[in-house]
Each structure stands twice: as structure tokens, then as C-alpha cells.
Design an enzyme around this catalytic site. Structure first.
Site, PDB file in Angstrom:
ATOM      1  CE  LYS A 141      20.185  44.412  -1.302  1.00  0.00           C
ATOM      2  NZ  LYS A 141      20.318  43.213  -2.147  1.00  0.00           N
ATOM      3  CG  ASP A 181      19.755  44.994  -5.088  1.00  0.00           C
ATOM      4  OD1 ASP A 181      19.627  43.771  -4.998  1.00  0.00           O
ATOM      5  OD2 ASP A 181      18.767  45.763  -5.079  1.00  0.00           O
TER       6      ASP A 181
END
Ligand code: NDP
Length: 468
Positions: A141, A181
Site C-alpha cells: 500500500k 484508493d
């Protein structure tokens, strides 16, 4: 230490309890000031006891100690120039958490709240989620504390170019494949991809969520929301119910929320809320297709605020956000199902109790870790159908995996083909969670099912590959 025992899976072994506790204590000591990371690790570790009891070899190979430690953490300066000619400085990150079962894979988040602890929690969750999808993807991430809100397209482009100039050294189609995201949608992926292509002089599947004309997959934008609703439908099937006629609360108004509403409408449900950081709109008449199209235009093109919905549609009322409250009014409305789809910890213990009180019998998490540990406990104790994020929102990354496959094969599947694969993957994930929960002595407990099923594949790969 405090906290352990909230979701605890059945175990009789004091050795296992001690082991889990000591790993958790070490995570807290080694990663101070990272409460979200502690929370995500605690939720997983608490549920793994039955596995550790049956597999002492994981303990001796110190799998838990290794799985909580990122393989690599990158943190870098992102300097860029705004439209006034002023130099701005942000911080960029990429957490490469675990690559035992495939290249690192996970989104980029651009939001002012982004920090190391938040990205580590997201990267940790991603490892288990990606494992659950059945596709060969490790977990990662990244992102930045850059806020795209209120910035011009040119500013967003200059930021993305500067961010990718550093990130490009660390990623690649077989190494690490980022996606979107919060705050990173089609526009940002375009600018990031353009800069990568320029720097590396290659056109490859290094990012997912790309535009359809340049390597993107049909259904990728829809996938997280659609997948979450498919997962909810599977949960309902276990009680011989369907979404037809169900009143649904949806939070957020971004990518995940919009396509959750779309799929809910396809399946005959009645979504009645959306939100953003300024507040909630409640439309008791239902958000229909026409209203949803208006929201998509508002959010994706005009980049407006959800409160404008209540001016446009008189059946709706706007409830402004009030940070002094100890609960969110969105979760205090009568409904059958709830789809938290905005951000982490948006449902606390009080909100969870309100949802139960208001008649909600199903919660499917589109956002990552939207419920605090106290809230999860309320859900589990109440016996409602609870679909944890790792399983319920895995459709996004699963479809990213399908985008990677199409890029590698240099072909494009049809909309129906991708949607069908997504649907089957969500059914398989639900099935894996159910079966695993049952096998480890906790039938119907999808948190235990998701965590253990996700863990086993990664742990076995780590065992096979020796110390790394
Ligand atoms: P978007 O940026 O498209 O939308 C985010 C929405 O959540 C916006 O409405 C935003 O409101 C709201 N929001 C974000 N942060 C906060 C906050 N701190 N307080 C209140 N509201 C907030 O993001 P996505 O829809 O892509 O992501 C939403 C969630 O889903 C995240 O948890 C993400 O990690 C998760 N997720 C996303 C996937 C994907 O494929 N995109 C895959 C799996 C999970 P505002 O505009 O006011 O900030």
C-alpha cells in the site's frame, strides 16, 4: 497489555495465548504512535489461535513475528510547484508488506490524514485480502498526505509526476503494481502511468485502474462496490434471504459507494444515504438511477460536495457532520443493511449499537477497517451477518488481478466476462470464509474465516520459501 480478547477465537492453549500476546506487545513497542496498525494486527492475531494450536511449526518458524514486519518501507520527499509558482512539499510512501505469494499489490491513497501507521495497517490487511482472492498477489500500500481536493488538474498532474519520479524506482509489473484508493481515481492513475512510461520507456501493466483505451479492464471501476454487494447477497443466501426490497445505508460518495449503490439498485434494494466529510444525505424515497447518475457527475466531474444533493432533490435532507458528537447520525437511521464505504473507523461501538437497534441485520464493509474493534464485537455479539472488509471488499483488488492478467496476455475480456469472473471470485471468497470458520470451530464467524483462510496460504508459502 490491554485489548486482547475482544474477538478471540476459541483456544485452550496457554502457550498459544502467550505467543500471540508477546507478538502483539512487540508490535506495539516497535511501532509507537501507529494505532491503526496496532488495531489491524490485533484483529488478525486474535483470530489465529486455532491455527497456531494445530500448526506448531508456524510458531517455531516465527511466522507471526515475520508477517507483521514489512519487507520494505519506502518514505520519500515529493516536491512540486503549485499554480501560483510556490514550491510545495509532501511526503510519499510505499509499504511493501509481503511478496510470498506474488508481486506486491495494493492501492495508493492521497489524503491529508495519510501517515506511516495508516498505510501499514492498509498494507497488512491487503496481504490477507489478496490471498483470499485466490489470485497470486502479495500485499502493499502507498500514498501521500497530498490533498487533491481543491487542486487544479495541472497541480494534480505535477504532484503525480513528482511522486512517480521516485516511486518508479521501486515498482514494476512483476515487482509491485499499485492501484487507486481514496483520492486516487482514473485521473491520478493516468498522470502516474504517463510519468512511469516516460521515465522507463516502456508500456507495461505497472498500475491497475488504467483507462480503457490504454490497458485498463472493463469493470475495474465498478469492482469493489459490485463485489461488496455480491458478497452481501451470498451472506443473505445463507439465511434464505435476498437484497430485494432491503433498505440500505451507504456511507461515502466516492468510487466504492457509487458502485455499491448501482449494484444494490440492480438487485432490487433501496439505498437511502450517501456522505462525505461534510455530512450525510438521507433520501427516504431512495437513491434511484437518475439520482445516482447526478451524484456521479457531481463527484467525478464537478468534484462537488454531497450536500448539494439535498438542494437538487427535495426528498432528501442533509445532516451536517458534527465532530462533537460521539456517534455518526448516518448509522442511526432505520434500515436493513449497512455498507460502510468511506474510511477507517467510521463505525464505533455506539454506532454499531445504533445500527443493531435500528434493525440492521447485515453489515458488509466496502471501506477498509471501517469498524472499531468495539464495534466489531457489538456486531458479532448481536448475531447479525457481518462481512469483514478483507473479504467483502476484495473484489477491487481481484479485478486488478484480472487487469494484470489481461495486460500480460495483451488482450481484453468483455464486460460480461470480467463481471462473471468477479462474481465467481466473490462467491468463492464467501465460501472459503464459511468453510474455514467452520473447520476451525467458529461456524458463521466470517472474521475468523477470512483471517485464517488468508493467513494459511501466505504462511505456507513463507514456510516453503525458507527464511526471507
Ligand atoms: P474515494 O476517494 O473515491 O471516496 C472516498 C469517500 O469517503 C469520499 O466520499 C470521502 O469524502 C469519504 N471520506 C474519505 N475520508 C474521509 C474521512 N476521513 N472522513 C469522512 N469521509 C471521508 O475512495 P474510494 O471509494 O476508492 O475508497 C473508499 C474506501 O474503500 C476506503 O476505505 C478504501 O481504502 C476502500 N477500498 C477502496 C477500493 C477501491 O478499489 N477503490 C478497494 C478496497 C477498499 P470527502 O470527499 O469529503 O473526503
Amino acid at each position: 497489555m490491554s485489548g486482547l480478547g475482544v474477538l478471540e477465537a476459541p483456544t485452550r492453549s496457554p502457550v498459544v495465548k502467550e505467543h500471540v500476546l508477546s507478538v502483539m506487545n512487540s508490535v506495539r513497542a516497535k511501532n509507537p504512535n501507529e494505532p491503526e496498525f496496532h488495531q489491524a494486527v490485533q484483529e488478525v492475531l486474535e483470530t489465529l489461535s486455532p491455527v497456531l494450536e494445530r500448526h506448531p511449526e508456524y510458531r517455531s518458524a516465527r511466522i507471526l513475528e515475520r508477517i507483521v514486519e514489512p519487507e520494505r518501507v519506502l518514505m520519500f520527499r515529493v516536491a512540486w510547484m503549485d499554480d501560483q509558482g510556490q514550491v510545495q512539499v509532501n511526503r510519499g510512501f510505499r509499504i511493501q508488506m509481503n511478496s510470498a505469494i506474488g508481486p506486491y499489490k495494493g492501492g495508493l491513497r492521497f489524503h491529508p490524514s495519510v501517515n506511516l501507521g495508516i498505510l501499514k495497517f492498509l498494507a497488512f490487511e491487503q496481504v490477507f485480502k489478496n490471498s483470499l482472492t485466490t489470485l497470486p498477489m502479495g500485499g502493499g500500500k502507498g500514498g501521500s498526505d497530498f490533498d487533491p481536493k481543491g487542486k487544479s488538474d495541472n497541480e494534480v498532474m505535477r504532484f503525480c509526476q513528482s511522486f512517480m519520479t521516485e516511486l518508479s524506482r521501486h515498482i514494476g509489473p512483476d515487482t509491485d503494481v499499485p492501484a487507486g484508493d481514496i483520492g486516487v481515481g482514473g485521473r491520478e492513475i493516468g498522470y502516474l502511468f504517463g510519468q512511469y512510461r516516460r521515465l522507463r520507456n516502456e508500456f507495461s501493466g505497472v498500475l491497475t485502474g488504467k483507462g480503457l483505451g490504454w490497458g485498463g479492464s472493463l469493470i475495474r471501476p465498478e469492482a469493489t462496490g459490485y463485489g461488496c454487494v455480491y458478497f452481501a447477497a451470498e451472506m443473505l443466501k445463507t439465511r434464505k434471504q435476498s437484497l430485494e426490497g432491503k433498505v440500505c445505508l451507504v456511507s461515502g460518495s466516492g468510487n466504492v459507494s457509487q458502485y455499491t449503490v448501482e449494484k444494490l439498485l440492480d438487485l432490487g434494494a433501496r439505498p437511502v444515504t450517501l456522505s462525505d466529510s461534510n455530512g450525510v444525505i438521507y433520501d427516504a424515497a431512495g437513491i434511484d438511477r437518475e439520482k445516482l447518475a447526478w451524484v456521479m457527475e457531481l463527484k467525478n466531474s464537478k468534484r462537488g460536495r454531497i450536500m448539494e444533493y439535498a438542494d437538487r432533490f427535495k426528498s432528501a435532507k442533509f445532516i451536517p457532520a458534527d465532530p462533537s458528537l460521539d456517534h455518526n447520525p448516518l448509522w442511526d437511521l432505520n434500515a436493513d443493511c449497512a455498507f460502510p464505504s468511506a474510511t477507517q473507523n467510521e463505525i464505533n461501538g455506539r454506532d454499531a449499537a445504533n445500527l443493531v437497534k435500528r434493525g440492521v441485520t447485515l453489515v458488509a464493509e466496502g471501506a477498509n477497517m471501517p469498524t472499531t474493534l468495539d464495534g466489531v464485537k457489538v456486531f458479532l455479539d448481536s448475531g447479525l451477518m457481518y462481512g469483514p472488509a478483507k473479504a467483502a471488499n476484495a473484489g477491487g483488488v481481484a479485478t486488478s488481478g484480472l487487469e494484470m492478467s489481461q495486460n500480460s496476455m495483451r488482450l481484453s475480456w468483455t464486460r460480461e466476462e470480467v463481471d462473471d469472473r468477479l462474481h465467481k471470485i466473490m462467491i468463492a471468497i464467501h465460501q472459503a470464509c464459511e468453510t474455514t470458520a467452520e473447520k476451525f470451530g467458529a461456524p458463521g464467524h466470517l472474521v475468523i474465516g477470512a483471517n485464517i483462510a488468508g493467513f494459511l496460504k501466505v504462511a505456507d508459502a513463507m514456510m516453503d520459501q525458507g527464511l526471507a
